[in-house]
Design an enzyme around this catalytic site. Structure first.
Site, PDB file in Angstrom:
ATOM      1  N   GLY A  29     -16.856   7.701   4.113  1.00 48.35           N
ATOM      2  CA  GLY A  29     -16.562   9.034   3.062  1.00 48.35           C
ATOM      3  C   GLY A  29     -16.361   9.178   1.786  1.00 48.35           C
ATOM      4  O   GLY A  29     -17.482   8.953   0.910  1.00 48.35           O
ATOM      5  N   CYS A  58      -4.650   2.505  -8.044  1.00 52.09           N
ATOM      6  CA  CYS A  58      -4.872   0.350  -7.806  1.00 52.09           C
ATOM      7  C   CYS A  58      -6.647   0.231  -7.898  1.00 52.09           C
ATOM      8  O   CYS A  58      -6.725  -0.334  -8.836  1.00 52.09           O
ATOM      9  CB  CYS A  58      -4.211   0.187  -6.993  1.00 52.09           C
ATOM     10  SG  CYS A  58      -2.594   0.037  -7.232  1.00 52.09           S
ATOM     11  N   LYS A  65      -4.031 -11.463  -6.736  1.00 48.96           N
ATOM     12  CA  LYS A  65      -4.448  -9.892  -6.645  1.00 48.96           C
ATOM     13  C   LYS A  65      -5.614  -9.330  -6.902  1.00 48.96           C
ATOM     14  O   LYS A  65      -5.849  -8.600  -6.125  1.00 48.96           O
ATOM     15  CB  LYS A  65      -2.936  -9.159  -7.101  1.00 48.96           C
ATOM     16  CG  LYS A  65      -3.128  -8.156  -7.394  1.00 48.96           C
ATOM     17  CD  LYS A  65      -2.193  -7.596  -6.199  1.00 48.96           C
ATOM     18  CE  LYS A  65      -2.715  -5.867  -6.228  1.00 48.96           C
ATOM     19  NZ  LYS A  65      -1.491  -4.900  -6.441  1.00 48.96           N
ATOM     20  N   ARG A 121       0.939  -0.965  -0.150  1.00 52.73           N
ATOM     21  CA  ARG A 121      -0.144   0.097  -0.048  1.00 52.73           C
ATOM     22  C   ARG A 121       1.017   1.255   0.239  1.00 52.73           C
ATOM     23  O   ARG A 121       2.013   0.950   0.800  1.00 52.73           O
ATOM     24  CB  ARG A 121      -0.484   0.454   1.069  1.00 52.73           C
ATOM     25  CG  ARG A 121      -1.925  -1.004   1.509  1.00 52.73           C
ATOM     26  CD  ARG A 121      -2.319  -1.022   2.985  1.00 52.73           C
ATOM     27  NE  ARG A 121      -1.445  -2.294   3.606  1.00 52.73           N
ATOM     28  CZ  ARG A 121      -1.015  -2.030   5.172  1.00 52.73           C
ATOM     29  NH1 ARG A 121      -2.041  -2.042   5.501  1.00 52.73           N
ATOM     30  NH2 ARG A 121       0.337  -2.726   5.452  1.00 52.73           N
ATOM     31  N   GLU A 122       0.430   1.976  -0.359  1.00 52.36           N
ATOM     32  CA  GLU A 122       1.279   3.861  -0.428  1.00 52.36           C
ATOM     33  C   GLU A 122       0.772   4.092   0.911  1.00 52.36           C
ATOM     34  O   GLU A 122      -0.115   4.141   1.255  1.00 52.36           O
ATOM     35  CB  GLU A 122       0.794   4.502  -1.554  1.00 52.36           C
ATOM     36  CG  GLU A 122       0.765   4.070  -3.202  1.00 52.36           C
ATOM     37  CD  GLU A 122       0.611   5.033  -4.144  1.00 52.36           C
ATOM     38  OE1 GLU A 122       0.231   6.524  -3.572  1.00 52.36           O
ATOM     39  OE2 GLU A 122       0.132   4.602  -5.034  1.00 52.36           O
ATOM     40  N   LYS A 144      -8.668   1.599 -11.255  1.00 53.37           N
ATOM     41  CA  LYS A 144      -8.230   0.373 -12.971  1.00 53.37           C
ATOM     42  C   LYS A 144      -8.425  -0.573 -12.534  1.00 53.37           C
ATOM     43  O   LYS A 144      -9.169  -1.240 -14.077  1.00 53.37           O
ATOM     44  CB  LYS A 144      -6.994   1.199 -13.132  1.00 53.37           C
ATOM     45  CG  LYS A 144      -5.941   0.909 -12.229  1.00 53.37           C
ATOM     46  CD  LYS A 144      -5.014  -0.103 -13.133  1.00 53.37           C
ATOM     47  CE  LYS A 144      -3.812   0.421 -12.571  1.00 53.37           C
ATOM     48  NZ  LYS A 144      -3.149  -1.715 -12.282  1.00 53.37           N
ATOM     49  N   PHE A 171     -11.060  -1.042   6.308  1.00 61.26           N
ATOM     50  CA  PHE A 171     -11.226  -1.252   4.953  1.00 61.26           C
ATOM     51  C   PHE A 171     -13.718  -0.304   5.004  1.00 61.26           C
ATOM     52  O   PHE A 171     -14.307  -0.659   4.433  1.00 61.26           O
ATOM     53  CB  PHE A 171     -11.012  -2.048   3.924  1.00 61.26           C
ATOM     54  CG  PHE A 171      -9.830  -1.538   3.269  1.00 61.26           C
ATOM     55  CD1 PHE A 171      -9.236  -1.135   4.069  1.00 61.26           C
ATOM     56  CD2 PHE A 171     -10.155  -1.091   2.408  1.00 61.26           C
ATOM     57  CE1 PHE A 171      -7.709  -1.676   3.632  1.00 61.26           C
ATOM     58  CE2 PHE A 171      -8.359  -0.545   1.725  1.00 61.26           C
ATOM     59  CZ  PHE A 171      -7.808  -0.728   2.269  1.00 61.26           C
TER      60      PHE A 171
HETATM   61  C1  UDX Z   1      -4.232  -0.966  -2.549  1.00 62.34           C
HETATM   62  C2  UDX Z   1      -4.145  -2.309  -1.879  1.00 62.34           C
HETATM   63  O1  UDX Z   1      -4.860  -1.945  -0.693  1.00 62.34           O
HETATM   64  C3  UDX Z   1      -3.130  -3.272  -1.960  1.00 62.34           C
HETATM   65  O2  UDX Z   1      -3.125  -3.895  -1.161  1.00 62.34           O
HETATM   66  C4  UDX Z   1      -2.668  -2.783  -3.522  1.00 62.34           C
HETATM   67  O3  UDX Z   1      -1.180  -3.607  -3.877  1.00 62.34           O
HETATM   68  C5  UDX Z   1      -3.152  -1.595  -4.336  1.00 62.34           C
HETATM   69  O4  UDX Z   1      -4.376  -1.002  -3.876  1.00 62.34           O
HETATM   70  P1  UDX Z   1      -3.115   2.108  -1.999  1.00 62.34           P
HETATM   71  O5  UDX Z   1      -3.707   1.716  -3.577  1.00 62.34           O
HETATM   72  O6  UDX Z   1      -2.416   1.919  -1.881  1.00 62.34           O
HETATM   73  O7  UDX Z   1      -3.471   0.216  -1.850  1.00 62.34           O
HETATM   74  O8  UDX Z   1      -4.820   2.248  -0.752  1.00 62.34           O
HETATM   75  P2  UDX Z   1      -5.369   1.279   0.164  1.00 62.34           P
HETATM   76  O9  UDX Z   1      -4.777   1.571   1.544  1.00 62.34           O
HETATM   77  O10 UDX Z   1      -5.890   0.465  -0.189  1.00 62.34           O
HETATM   78  O11 UDX Z   1      -6.709   3.213   0.029  1.00 62.34           O
HETATM   79  C6  UDX Z   1      -7.590   2.515  -0.903  1.00 62.34           C
HETATM   80  C7  UDX Z   1      -8.008   3.843  -1.056  1.00 62.34           C
HETATM   81  O12 UDX Z   1      -9.746   3.117  -0.444  1.00 62.34           O
HETATM   82  C8  UDX Z   1      -7.684   4.959  -0.567  1.00 62.34           C
HETATM   83  O13 UDX Z   1      -8.688   6.174  -1.326  1.00 62.34           O
HETATM   84  C9  UDX Z   1      -8.060   5.644   0.880  1.00 62.34           C
HETATM   85  O14 UDX Z   1      -8.830   6.542   1.076  1.00 62.34           O
HETATM   86  C10 UDX Z   1     -10.081   4.458   0.617  1.00 62.34           C
HETATM   87  N1  UDX Z   1     -10.030   3.739   1.555  1.00 62.34           N
HETATM   88  C11 UDX Z   1      -9.881   3.186   2.480  1.00 62.34           C
HETATM   89  C12 UDX Z   1     -11.381   4.380   1.573  1.00 62.34           C
HETATM   90  O15 UDX Z   1     -12.351   5.062   1.086  1.00 62.34           O
HETATM   91  N2  UDX Z   1     -12.106   3.399   2.881  1.00 62.34           N
HETATM   92  C13 UDX Z   1     -11.508   2.371   3.898  1.00 62.34           C
HETATM   93  O16 UDX Z   1     -11.841   2.017   5.104  1.00 62.34           O
HETATM   94  C14 UDX Z   1     -10.564   2.743   3.373  1.00 62.34           C
END
Ligand code: UDX
Length: 438
Positions: free
Chosen positions: A255, A262, A206, A153-154, A265, A251
């Site tokens: 909001g 990721c 994935k 995750r970023e 897309k 998760f």
């Molecule tokens: C994601 C996957 O988690 C990761 O395993 C994969 O390798 C790449 O895609 P990332 O895109 O870095 O990682 O972000 P992540 O922490 O998953 O959040 C994705 C988006 O969901 C963000 O915009 C975040 O703000 C949003 N989010 C996350 C919510 O709106 N609510 C949540 O409860 C969790």
């Protein structure tokens, strides 16, 4: 071990540094000359906590080097990791795998039969088998190829790489997995579970994991729509259902929804692949997941319009513009899209963000940037919290309350303490909640 990492974007750079930190000799390969120069100088082309320091360390230790194309040294690698991007194809929903194929074919021209090729990019199911066939034609032998998806995750990329929840390896021949397991020995010694699967299942792990995460977020955001219509509170609802251990609380943060390079897309590419396979109806629900997510952005525009009467000519401050905190990634950022929609309606938008203003300025959006938080909200008529940076979550409203004449905040991420903000004289509005302001 001798390792090459092909493609030095988010995934490739992090993976290369992680492998060098494990003690391997790593050559990073990336055609973009300026990116290579930047990385070789120890500078990251993006923001990622802790990764820049680790990059400098491995360069200083002499275990990491960079080049624009394969040479004799890189061809002699024990493992070649393919980490190039698979963006959404232009004007289509499917994933563009052309970079993966190009990287694999270039590699095949120099590949040694003893080397292992490991795909890490997120690809549509079936890609790896096509790559083997394409590489075989060029190399003149069947390449050893595994698929080893990356789940980083970023914001926590390096830690996710060095201490992952699991390692997934897909291949036709489990014997060839040994080389990869040897490479990851230090990670496996920490007790990380390893799953050895066939190629197709590994590819699917994935995209299905990302689809599940996206579905979870859109589920709670669908509940937000019900809550908005019925007077319920989604934050409290999420807490209550999340305490059921079968559901879990992660998760379920409601909001303005998910964004980034990721989740959006990947679900679109997954839908497109299911349609190609003739089972489009199996993932038809993901179209709804996407739509629920996109409606959250418009919901904030509607809340802002309701609050201000009309948007044209109004000063609005956006706190946070990246798609998530601890990242300067603006790809498919909900906060950015909301800011642009409000600007299109004639709003005068000022953006504050702890690290993403440089990335925003490069995009020439016409949004005003302001590095000083107090200056950003000084003359505002509405504050919108778009990214839950710790700086905003921990902000004491009393310290900023003397600045704007009109004290209204839309908490797009549902992270503020509503009572504290109200006591400091603010009207607090939040998607998925029906907050009573005095
Ligand atoms: C994601 C996957 O988690 C990761 O395993 C994969 O390798 C790449 O895609 P990332 O895109 O870095 O990682 O972000 P992540 O922490 O998953 O959040 C994705 C988006 O969901 C963000 O915009 C975040 O703000 C949003 N989010 C996350 C919510 O709106 N609510 C949540 O409860 C969790």
């Amino acid at each position: 071990m001798k390792i090459s990492v092909i493609g030095l974007g988010y995934l490739g750079t992090t993976h290369a540094v992680a492998m060098a930190k494990l003690g391997h000799n790593v050559i990073g390969i990336e055609p973009d000359e300026s990116r290579i120069q930047q990385l070789a100088a120890g500078e990251l082309p993006f923001f990622e906590p802790g990764l820049g320091e680790a990059l400098k360390q491995v360069i200083a230790a002499g275990t990491m080097s960079f080049q624009t194309q394969h040479d004799k040294a890189s061809a002699a690698s024990d493992i070649h990791f393919i980490c190039v991007g698979t963006p959404q194809a232009a004007s289509q929903q499917s994933a563009d795998t052309s970079y993966v194929f190009a990287a694999a074919i270039q590699l095949a021209a120099v590949l040694r039969p003893s080397s292992l090729v490991v795909g890490k990019s997120t690809v549509p199911v079936g890609t790896a088998r096509n790559l083997i066939a394409g590489m075989q034609e060029v190399a003149g032998f069947t390449p050893k190829l595994c698929w080893n998806p990356e789940f980083l995750r970023e914001g926590t990329a390096l830690a996710d790489s060095l201490l992952p929840d699991r390692i997934v390896i897909g291949s036709d021949d489990p014997d060839q997995n040994q080389t990869l397991k040897l490479c990851y020995q230090d990670i496996l010694n920490q007790g990380t579970p390893v799953l050895e699967l066939d190629l197709e299942t590994a590819e699917l792990v994935k995209v299905s994991a990302n689809a599940f995460l996206a579905t979870k977020i859109s589920f709670i955001n669908a509940m937000a729509e019900i809550a908005e219509a019925s007077g319920a509170d989604t934050v409290k609802l999420a807490e209550a259902i999340g305490l059921d251990s079968r559901i879990g609380k992660s998760f379920l943060r409601t909001g303005i929804g998910f964004g980034g390079g990721c989740l959006p897309k990947d679900i679109r590419g997954f839908i497109a692949r299911a349609e190609e396979l003739g089972v489009g109806e199996s993932l038809a629900f993901l179209k709804e997941v996407d739509q629920i997510n996109l409606r959250r952005r418009q919901r904030v525009v509607s809340l802002a319009t309701k609050e201000l009467g009309e948007i044209a000519g109004k000063n609005i401050t956006m706190l946070g513009i990246s798609f998530k905190p601890d990242s300067d990634d603006l790809r498919d950022s909900p906060a950015l899209e909301i800011a642009l929609r409000l600007k299109a309606l004639g709003g005068i938008i000022t953006v504050h963000d702890p690290v993403s203003l440089g990335a925003l300025e490069q995009k020439s959006t016409g949004l005003t940037t302001e590095i000083d938080l107090q200056a950003a909200i000084k003359d505002t008529e509405l504050v919108i919290l778009g990214t839950e940076w710790a700086e905003y979550k921990n902000l004491d409203p009393a310290t900023v309350s003397s600045f704007p004449k009109i004290k209204t905040i839309i908490d797009g991420r549902n992270v503020l303490n509503v009572d504290t903000w109200q006591q400091a004289g603010w009207r607090v509005i939040a998607p998925g909640r029906n907050i009573v302001n005095g």
